[in-house]
Design a protein around this motif. Structure first.
Motif, PDB file in Angstrom:
ATOM      1  N   THR A 107      38.018  43.627  12.793  1.00  0.00           N
ATOM      2  CA  THR A 107      38.303  45.063  12.822  1.00  0.00           C
ATOM      3  C   THR A 107      37.013  45.868  12.738  1.00  0.00           C
ATOM      4  N   LEU A 108      36.115  45.473  11.841  1.00  0.00           N
ATOM      5  CA  LEU A 108      34.819  46.135  11.738  1.00  0.00           C
ATOM      6  C   LEU A 108      34.008  45.958  13.021  1.00  0.00           C
ATOM      7  N   LEU A 109      34.051  44.752  13.593  1.00  0.00           N
ATOM      8  CA  LEU A 109      33.331  44.504  14.842  1.00  0.00           C
ATOM      9  C   LEU A 109      33.841  45.416  15.953  1.00  0.00           C
ATOM     10  N   SER A 110      35.158  45.608  16.018  1.00  0.00           N
ATOM     11  CA  SER A 110      35.723  46.478  17.055  1.00  0.00           C
ATOM     12  C   SER A 110      35.231  47.917  16.890  1.00  0.00           C
ATOM     13  N   ALA A 111      35.099  48.372  15.633  1.00  0.00           N
ATOM     14  CA  ALA A 111      34.587  49.727  15.385  1.00  0.00           C
ATOM     15  C   ALA A 111      33.137  49.848  15.835  1.00  0.00           C
ATOM     16  N   LEU A 112      32.326  48.851  15.522  1.00  0.00           N
ATOM     17  CA  LEU A 112      30.920  48.870  15.926  1.00  0.00           C
ATOM     18  C   LEU A 112      30.785  48.827  17.444  1.00  0.00           C
ATOM     19  N   MET A 113      31.669  48.107  18.106  1.00  0.00           N
ATOM     20  CA  MET A 113      31.664  48.060  19.572  1.00  0.00           C
ATOM     21  C   MET A 113      31.894  49.455  20.160  1.00  0.00           C
ATOM     22  N   ALA A 114      32.883  50.157  19.624  1.00  0.00           N
ATOM     23  CA  ALA A 114      33.203  51.494  20.126  1.00  0.00           C
ATOM     24  C   ALA A 114      32.040  52.449  19.918  1.00  0.00           C
ATOM     25  N   ILE A 115      31.459  52.439  18.728  1.00  0.00           N
ATOM     26  CA  ILE A 115      30.341  53.343  18.428  1.00  0.00           C
ATOM     27  C   ILE A 115      29.128  52.994  19.285  1.00  0.00           C
ATOM     28  N   GLY A 116      28.813  51.701  19.387  1.00  0.00           N
ATOM     29  CA  GLY A 116      27.672  51.273  20.193  1.00  0.00           C
ATOM     30  C   GLY A 116      27.840  51.622  21.662  1.00  0.00           C
ATOM     31  N   ALA A 117      29.054  51.435  22.201  1.00  0.00           N
ATOM     32  CA  ALA A 117      29.303  51.748  23.610  1.00  0.00           C
ATOM     33  C   ALA A 117      29.135  53.241  23.872  1.00  0.00           C
ATOM     34  N   CYS A 118      29.608  54.074  22.954  1.00  0.00           N
ATOM     35  CA  CYS A 118      29.476  55.526  23.133  1.00  0.00           C
ATOM     36  C   CYS A 118      28.026  55.977  22.993  1.00  0.00           C
ATOM     37  N   MET A 119      27.286  55.374  22.077  1.00  0.00           N
ATOM     38  CA  MET A 119      25.864  55.689  21.951  1.00  0.00           C
ATOM     39  C   MET A 119      25.124  55.317  23.235  1.00  0.00           C
ATOM     40  N   LEU A 120      25.436  54.161  23.808  1.00  0.00           N
ATOM     41  CA  LEU A 120      24.797  53.734  25.055  1.00  0.00           C
ATOM     42  C   LEU A 120      25.126  54.696  26.187  1.00  0.00           C
ATOM     43  N   GLY A 121      26.406  55.067  26.305  1.00  0.00           N
ATOM     44  CA  GLY A 121      26.814  55.994  27.358  1.00  0.00           C
ATOM     45  C   GLY A 121      26.134  57.339  27.237  1.00  0.00           C
ATOM     46  N   LEU A 122      26.083  57.877  26.021  1.00  0.00           N
ATOM     47  CA  LEU A 122      25.419  59.167  25.785  1.00  0.00           C
ATOM     48  C   LEU A 122      23.924  59.076  26.070  1.00  0.00           C
ATOM     49  N   SER A 123      23.315  57.949  25.701  1.00  0.00           N
ATOM     50  CA  SER A 123      21.888  57.768  25.926  1.00  0.00           C
ATOM     51  C   SER A 123      21.549  57.743  27.414  1.00  0.00           C
ATOM     52  N   ILE A 124      22.361  57.031  28.195  1.00  0.00           N
ATOM     53  CA  ILE A 124      22.111  56.939  29.640  1.00  0.00           C
ATOM     54  C   ILE A 124      22.375  58.274  30.324  1.00  0.00           C
ATOM     55  N   ALA A 125      23.540  58.860  30.045  1.00  0.00           N
ATOM     56  CA  ALA A 125      23.932  60.097  30.728  1.00  0.00           C
ATOM     57  C   ALA A 125      23.092  61.287  30.296  1.00  0.00           C
ATOM     58  N   GLY A 126      22.564  61.257  29.075  1.00  0.00           N
ATOM     59  CA  GLY A 126      21.828  62.408  28.564  1.00  0.00           C
ATOM     60  C   GLY A 126      20.333  62.357  28.790  1.00  0.00           C
ATOM     61  N   THR A 127      19.866  61.332  29.498  1.00  0.00           N
ATOM     62  CA  THR A 127      18.435  61.183  29.756  1.00  0.00           C
ATOM     63  C   THR A 127      18.060  61.809  31.094  1.00  0.00           C
ATOM     64  N   GLY A 128      17.102  62.723  31.087  1.00  0.00           N
ATOM     65  CA  GLY A 128      16.628  63.315  32.340  1.00  0.00           C
ATOM     66  C   GLY A 128      17.665  64.208  32.994  1.00  0.00           C
ATOM     67  N   LEU A 129      17.509  64.392  34.304  1.00  0.00           N
ATOM     68  CA  LEU A 129      18.412  65.255  35.058  1.00  0.00           C
ATOM     69  C   LEU A 129      19.747  64.566  35.318  1.00  0.00           C
ATOM     70  N   PHE A 130      20.810  65.381  35.385  1.00  0.00           N
ATOM     71  CA  PHE A 130      22.145  64.839  35.644  1.00  0.00           C
ATOM     72  C   PHE A 130      22.245  64.316  37.069  1.00  0.00           C
ATOM     73  N   SER A 131      22.935  63.178  37.244  1.00  0.00           N
ATOM     74  CA  SER A 131      23.245  62.666  38.581  1.00  0.00           C
ATOM     75  C   SER A 131      24.561  61.895  38.500  1.00  0.00           C
ATOM     76  N   TRP A 132      25.279  61.863  39.618  1.00  0.00           N
ATOM     77  CA  TRP A 132      26.563  61.159  39.635  1.00  0.00           C
ATOM     78  C   TRP A 132      26.379  59.651  39.485  1.00  0.00           C
ATOM     79  N   GLY A 133      25.274  59.120  40.036  1.00  0.00           N
ATOM     80  CA  GLY A 133      25.004  57.702  39.881  1.00  0.00           C
ATOM     81  C   GLY A 133      24.796  57.318  38.431  1.00  0.00           C
TER      82      GLY A 133
END
Length: 248
Positions: free
Chosen positions: A86-112
């Motif tokens: 259960t704890l691992l599943s929570a860490l997965m969700a938080i880590g995945a969202c941090m990764l997504g925010l990090s990628i999408a929020g870096t530099g200029l926006f693009s659809w790719g």
């Protein structure tokens, strides 16, 4: 597709509503935090915004919603949840969202960039869901419909991409609240699609001892998560208000 002799799951309406409300609050808080990612002046500020946004989105909007909704499922057999998984599943969700925010929020926006970030985040969210399912301890075996599982993964990726687009393209309270309400529906849609994909067939064995479970745990998770998200939201708004007062 439901399996013959599968155990019926009847959802507790109160916990279902609470799961949606905590998802909306988590999404709204995450949207408020995400504003600070592209606007960050230093790497430290940017990292703090990514961590905060990932915690609000992954821990509140996604994982807390998922776990409360899992506890909402009432079956004729005793069900508990392995604390480690259960704890691992929570860490997965938080880590995945941090990764997504990090990628999408870096530099200029693009659809790719959005597609890559949404895919990474969506796969992480799906992994969280099915890890959470694996945490179930009960005298029954889980049988999955591969087609519905695939659909739930697609929904997770699309919902993640939409959440990231909203995080970096919306401003204003009304817009963010409306987006949070929609995101709550999307997150719930992914969860309940994933639940439809599984059938639990009783093994006839004795109930497994240990683990967590129960409606009170669901309400407890809701209250703790709500307090933490509210404190984060109030802190953000107070800091923003102080910065605005300094610039006047």
């Amino acid at each position: 597709m439901p399996h013959d002799h599968a155990i019926q799951c009847i959802h507790d309406p109160l916990l279902v509503v609470l799961s949606y409300l905590v998802s909306v609050l988590g999404a709204f808080t995450a949207l408020q935090v995400a504003i600070g990612i592209p606007a960050a002046r230093t790497q430290a500020q940017r990292r703090m915004a990514i961590v905060g946004g990932g915690a609000a989105m992954g821990g509140g909007a996604i994982w807390a919603m998922h776990f409360i909704a899992m506890l909402a499922c009432r079956m004729d057999v005793a069900v508990a949840y392995d604390p480690g998984l259960t704890l691992l599943s929570a860490l997965m969700a938080i880590g995945a969202c941090m990764l997504g925010l990090s990628i999408a929020g870096t530099g200029l926006f693009s659809w790719g960039k959005l597609a890559v970030a949404g895919t990474c985040m969506g796969l992480g969210v799906a992994a969280m869901h099915y890890t959470g399912m694996a945490a179930m301890r009960m005298p029954a075996t889980a049988h999955y419909d591969a087609g519905v599982v695939a659909l739930s993964v697609v929904i997770a990726i699309v919902a993640s991409a939409a959440a990231l687009w909203l995080a970096f393209n919306l401003r204003g309270w009304v817009q963010m609240l409306g987006s949070a309400l929609v995101m709550g529906v999307a997150v719930c849609g992914m969860h309940y699609t994933g639940m439809y994909a599984v059938s639990f067939v009783p093994t006839g064995e004795a109930a497994v001892a240990g683990g967590m479970g129960g409606a009170y745990l669901g309400m407890g998770v809701f209250m703790v998560t709500t307090v933490l998200l509210s404190a984060m939201l109030v802190t953000i708004l107070l800091r923003r208000q102080r910065r605005a007062a300094v610039t006047i």
